[in-house]
Structure formats: structure tokens, C-alpha cells
Design a protein around this motif. Structure first.
Motif, PDB file in Angstrom:
ATOM      1  N   GLU A  28       0.828  -1.200   0.000  1.00  4.98           N
ATOM      2  CA  GLU A  28       0.000   0.000   0.000  1.00  4.98           C
ATOM      3  C   GLU A  28       0.869   1.259   0.000  1.00  4.98           C
ATOM      4  OE1 GLU A  28      -2.457  -3.333   1.115  1.00  4.98           O
ATOM      5  OE2 GLU A  28      -0.541  -2.657   1.901  1.00  4.98           O
ATOM      6  N   PRO A  29       0.557   2.241  -0.854  1.00  2.00           N
ATOM      7  CA  PRO A  29       1.361   3.468  -0.922  1.00  2.00           C
ATOM      8  C   PRO A  29       0.894   4.509   0.092  1.00  2.00           C
ATOM      9  CG  PRO A  29      -0.260   3.513  -2.651  1.00  2.00           C
ATOM     10  CD  PRO A  29      -0.456   2.203  -1.917  1.00  2.00           C
ATOM     11  N   TYR A  30       0.543   4.064   1.279  1.00  2.06           N
ATOM     12  CA  TYR A  30       0.099   4.972   2.330  1.00  2.06           C
ATOM     13  C   TYR A  30       0.365   4.340   3.688  1.00  2.06           C
ATOM     14  CZ  TYR A  30      -3.942   1.875   1.611  1.00  2.06           C
ATOM     15  OH  TYR A  30      -4.735   0.764   1.413  1.00  2.06           O
ATOM     16  N   LYS A  31       0.409   5.181   4.708  1.00  2.00           N
ATOM     17  CA  LYS A  31       0.558   4.717   6.083  1.00  2.00           C
ATOM     18  C   LYS A  31      -0.785   4.856   6.797  1.00  2.00           C
ATOM     19  CE  LYS A  31       3.909   7.601   7.016  1.00  2.00           C
ATOM     20  NZ  LYS A  31       4.997   8.320   7.740  1.00  2.00           N
ATOM     21  N   HIS A  48      -1.945   1.403  -7.618  1.00  2.00           N
ATOM     22  CA  HIS A  48      -2.197   0.510  -6.481  1.00  2.00           C
ATOM     23  C   HIS A  48      -3.655   0.101  -6.442  1.00  2.00           C
ATOM     24  CE1 HIS A  48      -3.568  -0.080  -2.256  1.00  2.00           C
ATOM     25  NE2 HIS A  48      -2.570  -0.932  -2.266  1.00  2.00           N
ATOM     26  N   TYR A  84      -1.120   6.253  -6.653  1.00  2.00           N
ATOM     27  CA  TYR A  84      -2.430   5.941  -6.062  1.00  2.00           C
ATOM     28  C   TYR A  84      -3.239   5.032  -6.980  1.00  2.00           C
ATOM     29  CZ  TYR A  84      -7.428   6.370  -6.046  1.00  2.00           C
ATOM     30  OH  TYR A  84      -8.759   6.052  -6.153  1.00  2.00           O
ATOM     31  N   GLU A 117      -5.383  14.306  -5.783  1.00  2.00           N
ATOM     32  CA  GLU A 117      -4.716  13.093  -5.303  1.00  2.00           C
ATOM     33  C   GLU A 117      -4.996  11.910  -6.227  1.00  2.00           C
ATOM     34  OE1 GLU A 117      -4.784  14.154  -0.511  1.00  2.00           O
ATOM     35  OE2 GLU A 117      -6.063  12.549  -1.295  1.00  2.00           O
ATOM     36  N   SER A 169      -7.538  11.320   2.860  1.00  2.00           N
ATOM     37  CA  SER A 169      -6.149  11.542   3.242  1.00  2.00           C
ATOM     38  C   SER A 169      -6.052  12.572   4.363  1.00  2.00           C
ATOM     39  CB  SER A 169      -5.361  12.055   2.030  1.00  2.00           C
ATOM     40  OG  SER A 169      -5.787  13.375   1.687  1.00  2.00           O
ATOM     41  N   ASP A 170      -4.836  12.700   4.923  1.00  2.00           N
ATOM     42  CA  ASP A 170      -4.623  13.716   5.951  1.00  2.00           C
ATOM     43  C   ASP A 170      -4.863  15.115   5.386  1.00  2.00           C
ATOM     44  OD1 ASP A 170      -2.401  13.574   4.290  1.00  2.00           O
ATOM     45  OD2 ASP A 170      -0.919  13.553   5.917  1.00  2.00           O
ATOM     46  N   ARG A 212      -8.444   2.965  -0.656  1.00  2.00           N
ATOM     47  CA  ARG A 212      -7.520   3.196   0.466  1.00  2.00           C
ATOM     48  C   ARG A 212      -8.070   2.695   1.809  1.00  2.00           C
ATOM     49  NH1 ARG A 212      -5.730   9.439  -1.033  1.00  2.00           N
ATOM     50  NH2 ARG A 212      -7.771   9.872  -0.138  1.00  2.00           N
TER      51      ARG A 212
END
Length: 458
Positions: free
Chosen positions: A8-11, A319, A316, A310, A59-60, A412
Motif C-alpha cells: 500500500e502506498p500509504y501509512k 495501487h 495511487y 490526489e 487523506s490527511d 484506500r
């Protein structure tokens, strides 16, 4: 996780606990829901693949944007941010926000359709066709024949058959066709894309006869990804540039922001025609709100603007599409029948091939979706005879060639480990498919029956 798939390209910085119920509890839940997965409670679902509409994880930057919400009744700065973003990415001149995609469909249909018109499109979508028919039009399917066959594997299975479009023009006359509804991608065909070459050709044919092209742009980012991956001449182009070119051949679009805008609510209607824009702003105040908020809070428009930017990020979208491919390949390796090729937002199980002992009048896709939930706690949805509804003139059921169960991946939200569980439990169910029973109606709503209809086992 299988080789060849990037993580995953996110935390993850916030978590939501998931419901864990026993099989007996799930059996009781689906019976209470009338074997309709739409009527299950969210906290009765372990992994929720009902839809990717509004189920995204923001997202943040989007969450931070919520704090910048300008909740003025008119002239919100968030509207102008959204307008500028859509104009830059899509290229259309005018933007009218709506509460979600069907709000835009309602306005477009109300303003452009008169009784006796025909609206051609590359396969129907439920709410889209409802609004078209509600305003007196007849929908005409002009998608290529191969799209109705789950096993034919083509790179652009959502393409329009130009001969079908020309035949309709010759049959009814261009004056009875207010616009071509061009979906990118085609949801009910399995999330299938349309090639840039086909978009150009459809545009040339329609515009030659004075007919507008209005896109269903709901999953346009996914369509752009497939063009980049599959169409000659686009491998080195950015997603942003491909999206801009796609829409340059049309006259406007409806958009559900709950998908490719990566938000939980919202939508908009775009057009280049100033007179249509003026009519749309007069109509939106009747049903949605001022033309500068269209039924949305300022904070939601801000989140949409940020989310759109985004979404055109290649990391994004690659993925996202690879998550669908990952699930599809695991199921395919076990022989589970599904629509080929895999789409950009979901895997579509072929319910008639999965349950050959049931006829289409046994509602196999509805029965399979209910059984998947009872077996695993995974919520999916029917896309077959129930979703197709009835002919508005004869009252008889539509019998679509595709009878599918949609496993829709929210953006996501889930990891590859969640998809492993989904695949493993469906494979296990497939091995015991003969035990799944057909369904019959207990309550059938007059329209869009798949949302609230109730069933019982035969």
C-alpha cells in the motif's frame, strides 16, 4: 501477498474496529434483511465490499481541508477551489455542484430530455437509466456485443459500437437524441474501460449529427489508467493529461464525487454550453441548493477538490487497480467464474456460471451475494436481473446477459490481507455451491428495486 504487487502506498494513522459475528448470527442477520445485502447494518459486516461509492478513506490533506470549510450560503471559497480544480483537470467551462452523482443525472435529464427521445449509452446504469426514463426517454444500449459476454477478454470492452449508434440515428433521427451517455468506465460490464480512439470516433460521429457527448465520468481516473496501460501512444503520458484529453472530445459530464474524488459525499455537473449552464443553475436551486454549494457543505467541496488532485497521482491509481487484479487472480486460480478482464473498481463474479443449478428467475446473483455474507461476513451486491428492473412500458423483467455479484473495493480502505480473506472464503463457498438456494420476491419496490426489495428462499 503474491509477488509482483507493491505494498500500500500509504501509512495507516487511524483505525476502525471491524464487526466479527458468528455464522449463526450472520444467518439471522441476512434473514432479517430479506436476503438483501443493502438492508444489512454496517456493524453486521466484517469486510464491506457493497460499493466504492462514498466508502473511501480520505487523506490527511483532505481531513485538514475539512477545517477550511467556508459554510457561507452563497459564494463559498471552497466552491471556487472545486470549480478551478475541475476546470483544470476536466477542461469543461462550467461546473454545478450537486449532493452526489444522481443529483447531476436528475438535472441533466430534466433539462435535455423530452418525451419520445432516445438516449444511447455504452450499457445502462441503474440510476442513470431511471432518470432518463423518468423524463420520457428510451435507453438504447450501444456497447460492443463482447461486453455482454463475461469470458471474452478485450482491453477496451467498454467501447461503443459505432454501427449501433449510427443505426439509432438513422432509425429515430438526430433530433430525438439529446446526447450520447458515454460511461468511462462501464460499471455493469465489469468496470470496463473505453479507449481514447473509440472516444474520438464516437465524438466525431455524434457531433457530425449535432448530438452532444455527455460523459458519466464517475470512474474516469480508472479509465485513464487503462488507456495509459493498454493503448498505444499513451504509456509515457500522465494520468492528468489523459483525463484532460478524454474530456476534450465531449460537451459535459455528470460526476459522482463519492468515487474518483476520494470523498464520502458529493458530485457535480459540467458543461460547455452557457445556456444549459444557466438552466442548470436555475434547476439546482429547486432540488439541491445554491449554484455555489449544490447541497454540499463547504468542507465537502474542499475535500473533493483535494481528492481529485490526489486521484490523478499514478502511484495511487496503479495501487488501486492492482488491488482488484490481486483479488481477481487469486479467485481465477481456483476456477471461480468471473467477468474478464478485471475492471478498475471491482471483481464481478459470474453468478450463473457459479450457480448453474439456478435459473435467472431464481435470482442467482442475489442468492449468491446473500450466501457470501452468511458464509464469510463479506458484504457484496447483486448486479443482474434485480438491478436491471422492469421494462417501463410492459412491466416485464429485463433479462441482462450478465448476472453478476460485484465485489467492490473501497479506495484506500483495505489491505491485501483483507483481500486474501475474501478470496479464501469465496473459494471455499464455491466448492459447496450446490447448497445455495434460489430466492423469490417478498416485497418489490416500484423502482430501483435492488436497494430496498426483500426476498425469501425458495
Amino acid at each position: 501477498m503474491s509477488k509482483g504487487f507493491a505494498p500500500e502506498p500509504y501509512k495507516i494513522k487511524m483505525v476502525e474496529n471491524m464487526a466479527i459475528m458468528t455464522k449463526e448470527e450472520r444467518k439471522e442477520a441476512i434473514e432479517r434483511a430479506g436476503y438483501n445485502t443493502f438492508l444489512l447494518k454496517s456493524d453486521e459486516c466484517y469486510i464491506d465490499l457493497l460499493t466504492d461509492s462514498g466508502t473511501n478513506a480520505m487523506s490527511d490533506a483532505q481531513w485538514a481541508g475539512l477545517m477550511l470549510g467556508d459554510e457561507a450560503y452563497a459564494g463559498s471559497r471552497n466552491f471556487y477551489h472545486l470549480e478551478k480544480t475541475v476546470q483544470e483537470l476536466f477542461g469543461f467551462k462550467y461546473v454545478v455542484p450537486t449532493h452526489q452523482g444522481r443529483g447531476a443525472e436528475n438535472i441533466l435529464s430534466t433539462l435535455t430530455i423530452k418525451p419520445g427521445d432516445y438516449v444511447p449509452g455504452n450499457m445502462y446504469f441503474t440510476t442513470t437509466r431511471f432518470h432518463q426514463e423518468r423524463n420520457g426517454a428510451t435507453f438504447r444500449d450501444i456497447i460492443i456485443d463482447e461486453a455482454h459476454n463475461s469470458q471474452i477478454d478485450l482491453p477496451f470492452k467498454g467501447n461503443v459500437d459505432l454501427k449501433k449508434l449510427q443505426a439509432l440515428i438513422d432509425e429515430v433521427g438526430a433530433e430525438k437524441i439529446p446526447y450520447v451517455c458515454l460511461a468511462v468506465t462501464v460499471n455493469l460490464a465489469g468496470g470496463q474501460p473505453v479507449s481514447m480512439a473509440n472516444i474520438k470516433a464516437v465524438s466525431e460521429l455524434a457531433h457530425k449529427h449535432g448530438i452532444k457527448i455527455m460523459y458519466d465520468a464517475t470512474r474516469c481516473i480508472e479509465n485513464a489508467y487503462f488507456i495509459k496501460a493498454r493503448e498505444e501512444g499513451y504509456a509515457d503520458k500522465s494520468i492528468k493529461d489523459i483525463v484532460k484529453e478524454m474530456f476534450s472530445y465531449g460537451d459535459g459530464c455528470t460526476m459522482s464525487g463519492k468515487k474518483d474524488c476520494l470523498t464520502n459525499i458529493g458530485g457535480f455537473l459540467c458543461m460547455n454550453d452557457y445556456e444549459l449552464y444557466l438552466q442548470a443553475t436555475a434547476t439546482v436551486v429547486q432540488f439541491e441548493g445554491m449554484p455555489s454549494y449544490g447541497g454540499l457543505a463547504g468542507r465537502d467541496m474542499e475535500a473533493m477538490a483535494i481528492g481529485l488532485r490526489e486521484a490523478v497521482n499514478y502511484e495511487y491509481i496503479s495501487h488501486r487497480v492492482n488491488q482488484i487484479r490481486y483479488l481477481g487472480e487469486k479467485l481465477d486460480a481456483a476456477g471461480v467464474p468471473m467477468v474478464k478482464p478485471y475492471g478498475g473498481h471491482a471483481i464481478f463474479l459470474d453468478a450463473r456460471a457459479f450457480l448453474p443449478h439456478l435459473t435467472q428467475d431464481d435470482f442467482p446473483a442475489q442468492a449468491l451475494a446473500a450466501s457470501i455474507y452468511e458464509h464469510s461476513g463479506v458484504r457484496t451486491m447483486e448486479r443482474g436481473i434485480i438491478s436491471a428492473g422492469r421494462d417501463v412500458k410492459t412491466g416485464k423483467n429485463h433479462y441482462p446477459k450478465l448476472e453478476t455479484v460485484r465485489l467492490t473495493i473501497p479506495r484506500r480502505v483495505y489491505t491485501y490481507a483483507h483481500l486474501d480473506y475474501v478470496a479464501d472464503t469465496i473459494i471455499e463457498l464455491y466448492k459447496n455451491k450446490e447448497q445455495i438456494k434460489g430466492l423469490k420476491w417478498e416485497y418489490e419496490p416500484a423502482c430501483l428495486r435492488f436497494f430496498t426489495g426483500r426476498f425469501s428462499q425458495k
